[in-house]
Design a protein around this motif. Structure first.
Motif, PDB file in Angstrom:
ATOM      1  N   THR A 136      29.127  28.651  31.985  1.00 25.34           N
ATOM      2  CA  THR A 136      28.389  29.037  33.189  1.00 25.34           C
ATOM      3  C   THR A 136      29.328  29.476  34.297  1.00 25.34           C
ATOM      4  N   GLN A 137      30.431  28.764  34.468  1.00 23.72           N
ATOM      5  CA  GLN A 137      31.404  29.142  35.495  1.00 23.72           C
ATOM      6  C   GLN A 137      32.045  30.489  35.185  1.00 23.72           C
ATOM      7  N   VAL A 138      32.358  30.722  33.918  1.00 29.43           N
ATOM      8  CA  VAL A 138      32.931  32.018  33.537  1.00 29.43           C
ATOM      9  C   VAL A 138      31.924  33.130  33.780  1.00 29.43           C
ATOM     10  N   SER A 139      30.661  32.912  33.416  1.00 28.38           N
ATOM     11  CA  SER A 139      29.627  33.922  33.631  1.00 28.38           C
ATOM     12  C   SER A 139      29.448  34.224  35.111  1.00 28.38           C
ATOM     13  N   ARG A 140      29.475  33.189  35.942  1.00 24.68           N
ATOM     14  CA  ARG A 140      29.342  33.406  37.382  1.00 24.68           C
ATOM     15  C   ARG A 140      30.520  34.208  37.930  1.00 24.68           C
ATOM     16  N   MET A 141      31.721  33.902  37.445  1.00 24.64           N
ATOM     17  CA  MET A 141      32.901  34.611  37.921  1.00 24.64           C
ATOM     18  C   MET A 141      32.871  36.078  37.504  1.00 24.64           C
ATOM     19  N   ARG A 158      18.109  27.370  51.551  1.00 26.57           N
ATOM     20  CA  ARG A 158      19.485  27.581  51.139  1.00 26.57           C
ATOM     21  C   ARG A 158      19.507  28.497  49.920  1.00 26.57           C
ATOM     22  N   GLY A 159      20.469  29.392  49.877  1.00 32.39           N
ATOM     23  CA  GLY A 159      20.574  30.330  48.772  1.00 32.39           C
ATOM     24  C   GLY A 159      22.021  30.684  48.508  1.00 32.39           C
ATOM     25  N   ALA A 160      22.242  31.437  47.436  1.00 30.76           N
ATOM     26  CA  ALA A 160      23.598  31.844  47.077  1.00 30.76           C
ATOM     27  C   ALA A 160      24.172  32.763  48.151  1.00 30.76           C
ATOM     28  N   GLN A 161      25.411  32.535  48.491  1.00 29.00           N
ATOM     29  CA  GLN A 161      26.107  33.359  49.479  1.00 29.00           C
ATOM     30  C   GLN A 161      27.419  33.838  48.862  1.00 29.00           C
ATOM     31  N   GLN A 162      27.547  35.146  48.726  1.00 28.21           N
ATOM     32  CA  GLN A 162      28.737  35.742  48.128  1.00 28.21           C
ATOM     33  C   GLN A 162      29.272  36.806  49.084  1.00 28.21           C
ATOM     34  N   TYR A 163      30.527  36.654  49.462  1.00 28.31           N
ATOM     35  CA  TYR A 163      31.157  37.562  50.409  1.00 28.31           C
ATOM     36  C   TYR A 163      32.378  38.208  49.753  1.00 28.31           C
ATOM     37  N   PHE A 164      32.547  39.494  49.990  1.00 25.07           N
ATOM     38  CA  PHE A 164      33.632  40.271  49.400  1.00 25.07           C
ATOM     39  C   PHE A 164      34.335  41.034  50.517  1.00 25.07           C
ATOM     40  N   VAL A 165      35.643  40.910  50.561  1.00 28.66           N
ATOM     41  CA  VAL A 165      36.453  41.632  51.545  1.00 28.66           C
ATOM     42  C   VAL A 165      37.411  42.532  50.774  1.00 28.66           C
ATOM     43  N   ASN A 166      37.232  43.841  50.937  1.00 28.17           N
ATOM     44  CA  ASN A 166      38.031  44.823  50.189  1.00 28.17           C
ATOM     45  C   ASN A 166      37.975  44.535  48.687  1.00 28.17           C
ATOM     46  N   GLN A 167      36.756  44.294  48.199  1.00 31.18           N
ATOM     47  CA  GLN A 167      36.470  44.038  46.777  1.00 31.18           C
ATOM     48  C   GLN A 167      37.035  42.724  46.281  1.00 31.18           C
ATOM     49  N   ARG A 168      37.460  41.857  47.170  1.00 28.79           N
ATOM     50  CA  ARG A 168      38.008  40.559  46.786  1.00 28.79           C
ATOM     51  C   ARG A 168      36.980  39.468  47.099  1.00 28.79           C
ATOM     52  N   ILE A 169      36.712  38.592  46.128  1.00 33.68           N
ATOM     53  CA  ILE A 169      35.790  37.473  46.334  1.00 33.68           C
ATOM     54  C   ILE A 169      36.461  36.456  47.249  1.00 33.68           C
ATOM     55  N   VAL A 170      35.798  36.116  48.359  1.00 29.76           N
ATOM     56  CA  VAL A 170      36.394  35.193  49.322  1.00 29.76           C
ATOM     57  C   VAL A 170      35.359  34.168  49.761  1.00 29.76           C
ATOM     58  N   LYS A 171      35.871  33.051  50.253  1.00 29.27           N
ATOM     59  CA  LYS A 171      35.069  32.038  50.933  1.00 29.27           C
ATOM     60  C   LYS A 171      35.585  31.957  52.357  1.00 29.27           C
ATOM     61  N   VAL A 174      47.131  27.730  40.232  1.00 28.16           N
ATOM     62  CA  VAL A 174      46.491  28.993  39.878  1.00 28.16           C
ATOM     63  C   VAL A 174      45.404  28.796  38.837  1.00 28.16           C
ATOM     64  N   VAL A 175      45.672  27.944  37.839  1.00 28.75           N
ATOM     65  CA  VAL A 175      44.755  27.758  36.709  1.00 28.75           C
ATOM     66  C   VAL A 175      44.058  26.415  36.869  1.00 28.75           C
ATOM     67  N   GLU A 176      42.837  26.435  37.320  1.00 22.17           N
ATOM     68  CA  GLU A 176      42.061  25.215  37.471  1.00 22.17           C
ATOM     69  C   GLU A 176      41.170  24.959  36.266  1.00 22.17           C
ATOM     70  N   ARG A 177      40.622  26.036  35.704  1.00 22.97           N
ATOM     71  CA  ARG A 177      39.684  25.945  34.592  1.00 22.97           C
ATOM     72  C   ARG A 177      39.639  27.303  33.906  1.00 22.97           C
ATOM     73  N   PRO A 178      38.909  27.459  32.793  1.00 23.07           N
ATOM     74  CA  PRO A 178      38.855  28.766  32.129  1.00 23.07           C
ATOM     75  C   PRO A 178      38.416  29.908  33.035  1.00 23.07           C
ATOM     76  N   ALA A 179      37.510  29.654  33.959  1.00 26.88           N
ATOM     77  CA  ALA A 179      37.064  30.717  34.864  1.00 26.88           C
ATOM     78  C   ALA A 179      38.214  31.238  35.709  1.00 26.88           C
ATOM     79  N   SER A 180      39.186  30.390  36.057  1.00 25.96           N
ATOM     80  CA  SER A 180      40.357  30.840  36.822  1.00 25.96           C
ATOM     81  C   SER A 180      41.200  31.800  35.999  1.00 25.96           C
ATOM     82  N   VAL A 181      41.351  31.514  34.705  1.00 23.22           N
ATOM     83  CA  VAL A 181      42.111  32.407  33.833  1.00 23.22           C
ATOM     84  C   VAL A 181      41.422  33.765  33.738  1.00 23.22           C
TER      85      VAL A 181
END
Length: 514
Positions: A169-174, A245-258, A20-27
């Motif tokens: 940077t990872q926290v800001s992106r999240m 190539r550009g940033a691709q962000q997909y959300f399903v029912n307000q959930r960030i998914v890949k 569950v906890v990989e890095r500060p952004a995960s927390v």
């Protein structure tokens, strides 16, 4: 002696925390999602040293009673599901009851919470998964979670963390992605004394997108409802001149998914609209019934599984295609930044000269006499004229270039083609390669306009008329006009044609080299 042993709870929690906890952004992600589930309208995130020293998440949500606060740090304790049937239609961001105990097992955690009707709040302190103290405190309604010294008891995990700047940077992106998925919630992110993000609550997705990314005229709005799905978002327009190539962000029912299904549908839609392969910038928000998607397939809930994958793929693909069709088309720019036409950049010989520097084997001839504009076209100021038909100096071959006086002398007089010397045909103008009837292509033969006296035109042949080049598009196509309309010439295919004619001339008119 038995080889299988029961692991102590502290070690089991640390192992589970690795999922569950990989890095500060995960927390930050887990704590913010808990705040969203609690009905928060404003969330404040503060970090120090990229989150390695301190992560603090504060919200104005419902809060918890003292008993609930104590139980929330226990493994598999949650208020979001109660039965196995609840997993078939999950409406909340979290549901496993693993976030708080996992985070607490690898850090020093302080939880402060208070409900709106309570007179005082509750503070719970946990050190490395062990409960340290539970006390009564005063605070505003809501919840505050402080996580300090992340991975202090796991040096092997801590040393793999990146620099403070990289983790920030990872926290800001999240936080940016979470804010984009929840426009009705206000977000604030600070790193030490610096404010990295501040977004007040917005009413619509479009307003939140503007708060985060500003005005983006290079993006096209996507809107579609079909098959129980509602798709909104933004995608890169075909006229966009940026990277493929550009940033691709997909959300399903307000959930960030890949999700590969959504990503493939987007790329497939672009493949039918442009010849160049693109992985474009895209921000898509998909809403569907909770029972149509399974979110319990990944430890961090980063992936989902659709019950009707092919239907989702087709609806997303059509939504993107329809938006691309309604967006701006690529523009052909024929003027320089100063607004004046540069004849040297617009002339077909100069375009071929640029091709010489990028394509091996391509040779531009030196100079030739200047003739009149071929094909009866009037002379146009600033726009040189090149003919595919006959010229007075080269009967039956490629016409000479009409060079504008403003073109530098090293470009003047050049022909579109290769020199006779480079083609291996002694004494034969290279322009004759395209004269006469060309081999059949697609069931048709082509006859150049340079048919000499007494020569007959093949029945059904298509005549190649003199063309006036207007410019080059994306360093790939040459745009030209004749008396029938506009012609688009693929310069690389034209080069291949010249090479083909060179080989045919060597086969028919000269000895082959061994």
């Amino acid at each position: 002696m038995a080889k299988v042993r029961q692991l102590p709870p502290e070690l089991a929690n640390q192992i589970a925390a690795g999922e569950v906890v990989e890095r500060p952004a995960s927390v930050v992600k887990e704590l913010v999602e808990n705040a969203i589930d609690a009905g928060a309208s404003r969330i404040t995130v503060a970090i120090e040293m990229g989150g390695k020293k301190l992560i603090r998440v504060e919200d104005d949500g419902d809060g918890m009673e003292p008993d609930d606060a104590r139980l929330s740090i226990e493994r598999h304790a949650t208020s979001k599901i109660a039965r196995a049937e609840d997993l078939e239609a999950i409406h909340t961001m979290g549901f496993r009851g693993e976030a708080l105990p996992s985070i607490a097992s690898v850090s020093h955690l302080v939880l402060r919470t208070r409900t709106r009707d309570a007179e005082a709040g509750t503070e719970v302190r946990v050190n490395g998964g062990a409960l340290a103290a539970v006390t009564e405190v005063g605070l505003a309604p809501g919840t505050i979670v402080e996580v300090s010294d992340l991975f202090y008891n796991l040096p092997a995990r801590r040393k793999f963390l990146k620099s403070d700047v990289a983790e920030s940077t990872q926290v800001s992106r999240m936080v940016t992605q979470l804010a984009l998925a929840n426009p009705t919630v206000g977000f604030t992110l600070t790193s030490g004394p610096r404010v990295l993000l501040r977004c007040p609550p917005a009413g619509r997705m479009e307003d939140r997108f503007y708060q985060l990314h500003g005005e983006r005229p290079d993006l096209v709005l996507v809107q579609k409802e079909a098959g129980g799905l509602r798709i909104r978002g933004f995608i890169a327009a075909l006229a966009e001149q940026g990277p493929t190539r550009g940033a691709q962000q997909y959300f399903v029912n307000q959930r960030i998914v890949k999700d590969r299904t959504i990503a493939h549908a987007v790329i497939d839609a672009y493949a039918s609209a442009t010849a160049k392969e693109r992985s474009p910038e895209a921000y898509l928000f998909i809403e569907m019934p909770a029972e149509s998607v399974d979110v319990n397939v990944h430890p961090t809930k980063a992936e989902v599984r659709f019950h009707q994958q092919s239907v989702v793929h087709e609806i997303v693909r059509r939504a993107v295609q329809e938006s691309l069709g309604s967006g701006p088309v690529p523009e052909l720019r024929l003027s320089s930044e100063s607004g004046s036409v540069q004849a040297v950049n617009l002339s077909l010989p100069s375009l071929m000269a640029s091709l010489q520097s990028t394509t091996p084997g391509w040779t531009v001839p030196s100079s030739a006499p200047v003739g009149e504009a071929p094909g009866g076209f009037p002379e146009q100021s600033g726009i040189p004229c090149t003919s595919f038909g006959p010229s007075r100096q080269s009967p039956g071959g490629l016409g000479q270039s009409r060079i504008d006086p403003t073109v530098p002398s090293d470009v003047s007089g050049q022909l579109w083609g290769v020199t006779a010397q480079s083609s291996g045909v002694s004494g034969q103008p290279s322009g004759e390669m395209l004269s006469g009837t060309l081999p059949a292509v697609g069931g048709q033969t082509f006859q150049s306009a340079g048919v000499g006296p007494g020569q007959s035109v093949a029945p059904g042949a298509v005549t190649i008329k003199p063309l006036i080049p207007l410019g080059q598009f994306r360093h790939t196509f040459i745009i030209a006009v004749d008396d029938d309309g506009v012609a688009v010439i693929d310069q690389h295919v034209a080069h291949e044609r010249v090479l083909y004619e060179r080989i045919m001339a060597r086969l028919t008119d000269g000895p082959l080299e061994s």
